[in-house]
Design a protein around this motif. Sequence first.
Motif, PDB file in Angstrom:
ATOM      1  N   LEU A 250      -0.274  10.733 -11.014  1.00 18.23           N
ATOM      2  CA  LEU A 250       0.500  10.057  -9.983  1.00 18.23           C
ATOM      3  C   LEU A 250       0.491   8.549 -10.190  1.00 18.23           C
ATOM      4  O   LEU A 250       1.535   7.893 -10.099  1.00 18.23           O
ATOM      5  CB  LEU A 250      -0.051  10.399  -8.600  1.00 18.23           C
ATOM      6  N   VAL A 251      -0.680   7.988 -10.504  1.00 21.30           N
ATOM      7  CA  VAL A 251      -0.789   6.542 -10.722  1.00 21.30           C
ATOM      8  C   VAL A 251       0.035   6.124 -11.934  1.00 21.30           C
ATOM      9  O   VAL A 251       0.748   5.112 -11.901  1.00 21.30           O
ATOM     10  CB  VAL A 251      -2.266   6.118 -10.890  1.00 21.30           C
TER      11      VAL A 251
ATOM     12  N   GLU B  75       0.836  -1.195   0.000  1.00 20.42           N
ATOM     13  CA  GLU B  75       0.000   0.000   0.000  1.00 20.42           C
ATOM     14  C   GLU B  75       0.869   1.242   0.000  1.00 20.42           C
ATOM     15  O   GLU B  75       1.842   1.340   0.744  1.00 20.42           O
ATOM     16  CB  GLU B  75      -0.902   0.036   1.233  1.00 20.42           C
ATOM     17  N   PHE B  76       0.502   2.182  -0.840  1.00 21.93           N
ATOM     18  CA  PHE B  76       1.180   3.472  -0.937  1.00 21.93           C
ATOM     19  C   PHE B  76       0.189   4.519  -0.460  1.00 21.93           C
ATOM     20  O   PHE B  76      -0.754   4.881  -1.164  1.00 21.93           O
ATOM     21  CB  PHE B  76       1.619   3.706  -2.381  1.00 21.93           C
ATOM     22  N   ASP B  77       0.361   4.998   0.765  1.00 20.53           N
ATOM     23  CA  ASP B  77      -0.493   6.034   1.332  1.00 20.53           C
ATOM     24  C   ASP B  77      -0.034   7.370   0.748  1.00 20.53           C
ATOM     25  O   ASP B  77       0.991   7.911   1.137  1.00 20.53           O
ATOM     26  CB  ASP B  77      -0.372   6.019   2.857  1.00 20.53           C
ATOM     27  N   VAL B  78      -0.785   7.883  -0.197  1.00 19.70           N
ATOM     28  CA  VAL B  78      -0.351   9.021  -0.998  1.00 19.70           C
ATOM     29  C   VAL B  78      -0.051  10.246  -0.143  1.00 19.70           C
ATOM     30  O   VAL B  78       0.948  10.921  -0.327  1.00 19.70           O
ATOM     31  CB  VAL B  78      -1.405   9.355  -2.080  1.00 19.70           C
ATOM     32  N   LEU B  79      -0.917  10.553   0.811  1.00 19.49           N
ATOM     33  CA  LEU B  79      -0.749  11.758   1.623  1.00 19.49           C
ATOM     34  C   LEU B  79      -0.091  11.484   2.969  1.00 19.49           C
ATOM     35  O   LEU B  79      -0.025  12.373   3.807  1.00 19.49           O
ATOM     36  CB  LEU B  79      -2.105  12.432   1.841  1.00 19.49           C
TER      37      LEU B  79
ATOM     38  N   ARG C 206       6.244  11.473  -3.935  1.00 14.66           N
ATOM     39  CA  ARG C 206       5.652  12.549  -3.134  1.00 14.66           C
ATOM     40  C   ARG C 206       6.410  13.852  -3.365  1.00 14.66           C
ATOM     41  O   ARG C 206       5.809  14.919  -3.442  1.00 14.66           O
ATOM     42  CB  ARG C 206       5.669  12.192  -1.650  1.00 14.66           C
ATOM     43  N   ARG C 207       7.723  13.769  -3.464  1.00 16.55           N
ATOM     44  CA  ARG C 207       8.546  14.958  -3.697  1.00 16.55           C
ATOM     45  C   ARG C 207       8.296  15.506  -5.109  1.00 16.55           C
ATOM     46  O   ARG C 207       8.121  16.710  -5.288  1.00 16.55           O
ATOM     47  CB  ARG C 207      10.021  14.602  -3.493  1.00 16.55           C
TER      48      ARG C 207
END
Length: 170
Positions: A87-88, A9-13, A62-63
């Motif tokens: 982003l995806v 899982e990639f927690d975007v925020l 994220r950066r």
Amino acid sequence: MPVESIGWEFDVLQANSFDDNYPRLEAVFVGITPAVAYDAQNQPKFKRNIERRLRDLEKQLRRDHQADLSALGSADLAHNATIIQNLVADYHTQITQQILIAGQLELESLTLAGEWPLFWNQTSTLVQQKDHEREPMPFSEPTPAPDSGPTTDNADDTDDSGTDNPYTPV
């Protein structure tokens, strides 16, 4: 060699929350050893260097998308969807280039999780309906029927139970 599935899982925020309102990317990989290792409970996991590369990839994304992600809270759902779509697409490209190992580790699926598109538009009718459904129901006690005064039809209307309970059994 068994083929194993491993979720990531990639927690975007970086909300670190179990709330489904926040965007999360869920990737499912399939692989075999040596790309797949096992933990103490004999559950499949990534080798340490692959986990490290996935975490570094998340930090990099994220950066790279920081300006777009900071504008994600607008009420324009089309703009929000474009940001997440970019982003995806970037995440998929980077996974394909940096993480996957031919014959050892492949990407099975990449999906979005959470109800995040509606979360960002607080004025939409679906969001307002969802918030209304989350409100607790007001608690009210039943009120006893108003006393209509003494009746002359039946003299045995007195309650001999001795309780002051206004609730009557049905």
